[in-house]
Motif scaffolding. Structure first.
Motif, PDB file in Angstrom:
ATOM      1  N   UNK A 329       0.876  -1.398  -0.083  1.00 15.42           N
ATOM      2  CA  UNK A 329       0.036  -0.008  -0.173  1.00 15.42           C
ATOM      3  C   UNK A 329       0.925   1.164  -0.080  1.00 15.42           C
ATOM      4  N   UNK A 331       0.580   5.952   0.329  1.00 13.55           N
ATOM      5  CA  UNK A 331      -0.058   7.088   0.255  1.00 13.55           C
ATOM      6  C   UNK A 331       0.603   8.482  -0.178  1.00 13.55           C
ATOM      7  N   UNK A 338      -6.359  13.278   0.776  1.00 15.45           N
ATOM      8  CA  UNK A 338      -5.546  12.098   1.444  1.00 15.45           C
ATOM      9  C   UNK A 338      -5.788  10.913   0.246  1.00 15.45           C
ATOM     10  N   UNK A 340      -5.034   7.166  -0.659  1.00 15.99           N
ATOM     11  CA  UNK A 340      -4.474   5.731  -0.153  1.00 15.99           C
ATOM     12  C   UNK A 340      -4.760   4.864  -1.140  1.00 15.99           C
ATOM     13  N   UNK A 381     -11.465   6.862   3.145  1.00 11.01           N
ATOM     14  CA  UNK A 381     -10.808   5.871   4.145  1.00 11.01           C
ATOM     15  C   UNK A 381     -11.577   4.610   4.257  1.00 11.01           C
ATOM     16  N   UNK A 382     -12.650   4.807   4.245  1.00 12.83           N
ATOM     17  CA  UNK A 382     -13.671   3.267   4.263  1.00 12.83           C
ATOM     18  C   UNK A 382     -13.192   2.179   3.003  1.00 12.83           C
ATOM     19  N   UNK A 384     -10.768   2.662   1.156  1.00  8.20           N
ATOM     20  CA  UNK A 384      -9.299   2.141   1.173  1.00  8.20           C
ATOM     21  C   UNK A 384      -9.075   0.728   2.226  1.00  8.20           C
ATOM     22  N   UNK A 385      -9.781   1.046   3.230  1.00  6.58           N
ATOM     23  CA  UNK A 385      -9.596  -0.092   4.506  1.00  6.58           C
ATOM     24  C   UNK A 385     -10.413  -1.069   3.975  1.00  6.58           C
ATOM     25  N   UNK A 386     -11.517  -1.060   3.496  1.00  5.57           N
ATOM     26  CA  UNK A 386     -12.188  -2.424   3.273  1.00  5.57           C
ATOM     27  C   UNK A 386     -11.875  -2.819   1.877  1.00  5.57           C
ATOM     28  N   UNK A 409     -19.400   0.177   2.676  1.00  4.34           N
ATOM     29  CA  UNK A 409     -18.569  -0.566   2.314  1.00  4.34           C
ATOM     30  C   UNK A 409     -18.659  -1.982   3.180  1.00  4.34           C
ATOM     31  N   UNK A 410     -18.986  -1.863   4.331  1.00  2.00           N
ATOM     32  CA  UNK A 410     -19.248  -2.747   5.152  1.00  2.00           C
ATOM     33  C   UNK A 410     -20.311  -3.954   4.489  1.00  2.00           C
TER      34      UNK A 410
END
Lengths: 414, 106
Positions: A329, A331, A338, A340, A381-382, A384-386, A409-410
């Motif tokens: 990853x 950034x 931002x 990512x 961010x969600x 990216x993270x998911x 995203x969940x």
């Protein structure tokens, strides 16, 4: 080599390279219980520090040298890490297990970690040696660039990659003018998708950065030894006070190659960061490493990669279980953006945009069938993270759900 | 200085004097406390400096920003007292702070 020998916690480890990778390898060795001597050889006169802020917070004056330093001066003495700073390693003798330094010192090792990084690619064109033609890789480079920027100064950046874009954003924040000259028809041509390129170019343009695309650079022009402009192949001259050349990096693999270790545009290592010589490891930007998720080898330039391989080498030397494999990853911070990125878009057959590009809050997913190969997320961010978790777990997704930002995203990942 | 106690997942404690102005993450990294990776160096971009703030200190450490909140939402092993330690600035008022580390940051 017997197991006992391989996992001798009292072995002598020599690390060549005092950057983020080399400094972190010393720290992980101590965390993992290594008691033997550690020698850290770095060609810069500084203790290991973070490079990413050099084009961002540090350049804008929002971070000082102390905050960039990975660990304080006192840590190295307390941890028993012997330092050879401002020292250049000139050759390896793998048979005798020694490293020769330019100072004529010969340093013996039981295990060697090559963390020699990469250097800024130079442009071999007329005027490249004029004062004011700079690169951005080291703290010294960053000092030179910062002192040349300020209100009304004109920065010309050759190369529309991340370093160039970040420096241009920082230059604008310092009141300087910035022009980015790029050979391709779009910025970030080799490292990002069209959507992201277009978005960043527009965002920078709205903040006063000028782009000159499809432009070859012929020469740097100067007066009294200092750069005054960049001459393009069509004859145009971009007048400037300072030039930043940001056209990629070249791995510092000479030490390894001269010692007969394989390089394929980077020192070839396995998933324990080991070269073909069981006593020689290589970590960070200098390596050509396996990417099991993508079934290939690649050279990554990133701090997460440097840390992952530093852990691998330290674990192999101390006989600890290998850390779990990580998803590559990256950034970048520019203005209030931002960015990512997780994964690499290898073998992707489709791009899917989720969110609102015009509102600077979106993500581009790179899919191979119904699997996520990579995600580029701007202020998201969600996603990216998911997305990063989906890449690692190889969970198939429903593209229609993914494209609908009303579905969280969940729920997409469920 | 503020004394901060970092407790690793296996119970090993590290009591560190951290200079006000640094973050709780920097206090750990600069002293080589295992278990806080901080890949991004404090840019709130990676969620590899996740900690659990001791209940007694939750008010004093403040509330996470929207950015931190959305990063934490997708981190592993998140609890109500989860924070990204790069987003907690150390002040004298945090003298005595106790944070626990998760089993893994990845």
């Amino acid at each position: 080599m017997s197991q006992t020998e391989a996992h001798d916690l009292d072995a002598r480890v020599v690390i060549i390279g005092g950057g983020h990778a080399g400094g972190s390898a010393a720290a992980f060795l101590r965390q993992y219980g290594h008691t033997g001597k550690i020698v850290l050889v770095g060609d810069e006169p500084l203790l290991p520090y973070q490079r990413p802020p050099l084009s961002k917070a540090w350049l804008k004056g929002e971070a000082d040298a102390e905050s960039l330093q990975l660990r304080p001066d006192s840590w190295y003495a307390e941890a028993g890490v012997s330092l050879r700073l401002g020292a250049t390693a000139v050759s390896l003798n793998r048979g005798a297990r020694t490293v020769a330094l330019a100072s004529d010192e010969t340093v013996p090792y039981d295990h060697l970690i090559l963390a020699t990084g990469a250097r800024a690619r130079a442009l071999p064109i007329p005027g490249a040696d004029l004062a004011g033609v700079l690169a951005l890789r080291t703290a010294a480079d960053a000092e030179a660039l910062k002192s040349a920027l300020g209100p009304g100064k004109r920065l010309a950046v050759v190369g529309g990659g991340y370093v160039g874009l970040e420096a241009a954003a920082s230059a604008r924040a310092l009141g300087a003018e910035a022009t980015i000259i790029e050979r391709e028809s779009r910025v970030l041509a080799r490292v990002a998708c069209d959507t992201l390129s277009g978005f960043f170019q527009r965002y920078h343009g709205e903040r006063g950065v000028v782009f000159v695309l499809d432009a070859g650079v012929e020469a740097f022009e100067g007066e009294a030894g200092h750069v005054t402009g960049v001459r393009l192949s069509d004859g145009r001259v971009i007048a400037c006070d300072v030039v930043l050349v940001g056209v990629g990096a070249v791995p510092n693999d000479e030490l390894a190659r001269d010692a007969g270790l394989e390089s394929a545009g980077g020192v070839v290592v396995d998933l324990e960061a080991r070269t073909a010589d069981p006593r020689v490891f290589a970590i960070g930007d200098v390596t050509h490493r396996p990417l099991p998720l993508y079934d290939r080898h690649f050279r990554l330039e990133s701090v997460p990669n440097a840390l992952e391989q530093a852990k691998q080498a330290a674990a192999a030397i101390t006989g600890r279980a290998m850390p779990p494999p990580e998803i590559p990853w990256f950034w970048s911070d520019q203005y209030d953006l931002k960015l990512q990125i997780a994964g690499l878009p290898f073998d992707a057959d489709r791009q899917l945009v989720r969110g609102d590009v015009a509102a600077a809050k979106f993500a581009v997913f790179h899919l191979k069938g119904d699997l996520v190969q990579a995600v580029e997320a701007v202020n998201a961010p969600p996603e990216f993270m998911a997305g990063k978790a989906l890449i690692g777990k190889r969970t198939p997704i429903d593209p229609d759900k993914l494209a609908n930002p009303a579905i969280s995203m969940k729920d997409v990942a469920a | 200085m503020a004394k901060i106690t970092y407790i690793e997942h296996d119970g090993v404690e590290h009591a560190i004097d951290v200079k006000p102005g640094l973050t709780v993450m920097e206090g750990a990294v600069k002293n080589n406390v295992p278990g806080i990776d901080a890949d991004c160096g404090g840019a709130c971009a990676c969620a590899t400096c996740h900690v659990y703030v001791d209940e007694a200190w939750r008010d004093k450490t403040g509330t996470p920003s929207a950015m931190e909140e959305s990063m934490l939402d997708f981190a592993e092993n998140v609890e109500p007292n989860s924070r990204l330690s790069c987003q907690i600035k150390v002040t004298e008022a945090l003298d005595g702070l106790v944070v626990r580390l998760p089993e893994s940051q990845h």
